[in-house]
Design a protein around this motif. Structure first.
Motif, PDB file in Angstrom:
ATOM      1  N   UNK A 366      77.373 -49.803  -3.833  1.00 56.87           N
ATOM      2  CA  UNK A 366      76.616 -49.701  -5.081  1.00 56.87           C
ATOM      3  C   UNK A 366      75.592 -50.825  -5.244  1.00 56.87           C
ATOM      4  N   UNK A 367      75.697 -51.878  -4.384  1.00 59.03           N
ATOM      5  CA  UNK A 367      74.757 -52.998  -4.520  1.00 59.03           C
ATOM      6  C   UNK A 367      73.879 -53.192  -3.286  1.00 59.03           C
ATOM      7  N   UNK A 368      73.801 -52.143  -2.465  1.00 59.00           N
ATOM      8  CA  UNK A 368      72.831 -52.151  -1.370  1.00 59.00           C
ATOM      9  C   UNK A 368      71.459 -51.781  -1.936  1.00 59.00           C
ATOM     10  N   UNK A 369      70.398 -52.473  -1.630  1.00 60.54           N
ATOM     11  CA  UNK A 369      70.337 -53.727  -0.893  1.00 60.54           C
ATOM     12  C   UNK A 369      70.134 -54.891  -1.865  1.00 60.54           C
ATOM     13  N   UNK A 370      70.452 -54.628  -3.080  1.00 66.19           N
ATOM     14  CA  UNK A 370      70.189 -55.582  -4.159  1.00 66.19           C
ATOM     15  C   UNK A 370      70.861 -56.933  -3.917  1.00 66.19           C
ATOM     16  N   UNK A 371      72.183 -56.930  -3.646  1.00 67.56           N
ATOM     17  CA  UNK A 371      72.882 -58.214  -3.587  1.00 67.56           C
ATOM     18  C   UNK A 371      72.455 -59.109  -2.430  1.00 67.56           C
ATOM     19  N   UNK A 372      72.383 -58.601  -1.191  1.00 65.59           N
ATOM     20  CA  UNK A 372      71.958 -59.509  -0.114  1.00 65.59           C
ATOM     21  C   UNK A 372      70.542 -60.045  -0.311  1.00 65.59           C
ATOM     22  N   UNK A 373      69.635 -59.222  -0.857  1.00 66.53           N
ATOM     23  CA  UNK A 373      68.271 -59.698  -1.076  1.00 66.53           C
ATOM     24  C   UNK A 373      68.228 -60.752  -2.172  1.00 66.53           C
ATOM     25  N   UNK A 405      76.381 -55.164   6.643  1.00 67.99           N
ATOM     26  CA  UNK A 405      74.937 -55.064   6.811  1.00 67.99           C
ATOM     27  C   UNK A 405      74.387 -56.368   7.373  1.00 67.99           C
ATOM     28  N   UNK A 406      73.184 -56.289   7.918  1.00 72.70           N
ATOM     29  CA  UNK A 406      72.477 -57.482   8.355  1.00 72.70           C
ATOM     30  C   UNK A 406      71.033 -57.376   7.888  1.00 72.70           C
ATOM     31  N   UNK A 407      70.500 -58.496   7.398  1.00 74.15           N
ATOM     32  CA  UNK A 407      69.105 -58.569   6.968  1.00 74.15           C
ATOM     33  C   UNK A 407      68.413 -59.634   7.819  1.00 74.15           C
TER      34      UNK A 407
END
Length: 412
Positions: A366-373, A405-407
């Motif tokens: 539910x927090x892709x990609x909000x949280x890692x960014x 995930x990886x950014x």
């Protein structure tokens, strides 16, 4: 690992026998069940057993491996060297893969690809077959399987998996990664031996990179294979890479093989030992500077072009979202500690201007990609650096409702 185990190479050209390494036991065994290769016959390539996985990968890449037949053992006399060899089914003699000999198989065995059929032959009922696992991983000579609830006979399951994979020696039940205390910090796997040899140390090969390890004592995620290969494609001879959580060399090795100079840190003593051995095994020891230390102790001393953060912490197993917690979806994934974002300040301290961070995270869907960014942007602001997102990738499913995930992010 012995020197022979570590090198895993047979220098003999395809189709020729090396008289300095072939023993009487292996030759006698081959003579009993096989005869020299002839046209229009099912063929097999003989290699040493400890090299089977490397050879299979090479034969597949060459396009001559025959998946329709089983791998067969080529055992010697009882008094001969028990390490002997295995017969790998091939469609034609290989020209690029080094083997001891190419022979004709007199009694080829079709490969059984259906685990359910094997267990049905062992008397499992239709109800019992509903508990058969749908997938498992083969890591070198070790099969790693999650045993479903309701499995009526774990020993039979293990035996059937060994029958299915003739190149394997052991089957381990995968019970996840430890979360508590030092074991959690070291990301130690929890496993049980279901069948086969108790010695589960092995060499696993991916895209030419060889990983020596014991899956019973150090973590290895088959689901990260594509990411390991990608990092090897990104590495280059003019780069200095900082691998903050190196483990046994998951990312360090493919990048060093591509020519990069890698500073690698790892705090787990067992994983660190394998990291050192694997650098030698892959002939990159001169390009890997390995330290058994917390990555934060070294960050200020480095000027890296690329920082790899392949770690997303540990979870306590609790359901932090039963009442609409962090992901807002009620997904049980526990409270995570020591996540990669806690190390972002140190990563940026080690990163040269214009360098790239590969930031890994276990993120609620539910927090892709909000949280890692958000976390990357906060780190950039704190360091007074500009941020450019280069790529966002799903590595694999981490757990129900959570993605690994990886950014890739560039920081000026």
């Amino acid at each position: 690992m012995t020197d022979e185990d570590a090198t895993g190479e047979d220098a003999t050209p395809a189709g020729e026998t090396d008289p300095t390494t072939a023993d009487d036991g292996l030759e006698r065994s081959v003579d009993e069940v096989l005869e020299p290769a002839v046209a229009d016959a099912p063929l097999a390539a003989i290699v040493r057993k400890q090299r089977a996985e490397t050879a299979i990968e090479s034969l597949r890449a060459e396009g001559v491996y025959d998946d329709s037949r089983r791998v067969r053992e080529a055992r010697g006399r009882p008094d001969a060297n028990p390490a002997d060899g295995v017969a790998l089914p091939v469609t034609e003699p290989p020209t690029e893969t080094a083997v001891l000999e190419v022979v004709k198989q007199l009694e080829p065995e079709p490969r059984r690809t259906d685990l359910e059929d094997l267990l049905a032959d062992r008397g499992w009922s239709d109800a019992a077959l509903e508990s058969v696992p749908g997938s498992w991983a083969v890591i070198g000579s070790v099969i790693l399987v999650t045993v479903p609830e309701g499995c009526p006979d774990e020993a039979e399951l293990g035996a059937a998996l060994l029958e299915l994979h003739g190149e394997a020696d052991s089957v381990l039940a995968d019970e996840g990664i430890a979360n508590d205390g030092a074991a959690g910090t070291y990301r130690e796997p929890r496993t049980r031996l279901l069948a086969g040899d108790e010695d589960t140390e092995t060499i696993h090969t991916e895209h030419g990179t060889r990983y020596g390890l014991d899956p019973a004592t150090v973590m290895f995620s088959p689901g990260n294979q594509a990411e390991r290969a990608r990092m090897g494609e990104l590495g280059s001879a003019d780069e200095h890479v900082f691998d903050m959580f190196a483990g046994i060399g998951y990312f360090t090795l493919p990048m060093a093989r591509a020519g990069a100079r890698v500073t690698a840190t790892e705090i787990n003593p067992t994983a660190f030992r394998y990291l050192l051995e694997n650098a030698v095994l892959n002939d990159v020891a001169d390009r890997v500077d390995a330290y058994m230390t917390d990555c934060r102790d070294l960050a200020d001393e480095l000027e890296a072009d690329r920082v790899v953060m392949g770690y997303y912490g540990s979870a306590d197993g609790a359901d932090e979202t039963a009442k609409g917690g962090e992901d807002g979806e009620g997904t049980a994934h526990g409270t995570r500690t020591d996540e990669a974002h806690d190390f972002l300040d140190d990563a940026l301290a080690a990163l040269s201007p214009g360098g790239v961070v590969h930031y890994h995270e276990a993120t609620p869907e539910a927090r892709l990609w909000e949280r890692p960014l958000e976390r990357l942007e906060a780190a950039a602001d704190a360091a007074d650096r500009t941020l450019e997102i280069l790529e966002k990738r799903r590595v694999k499913s981490h757990s129900a409702g959570v993605a690994h995930v990886v950014v890739d992010a560039r920081f000026e």
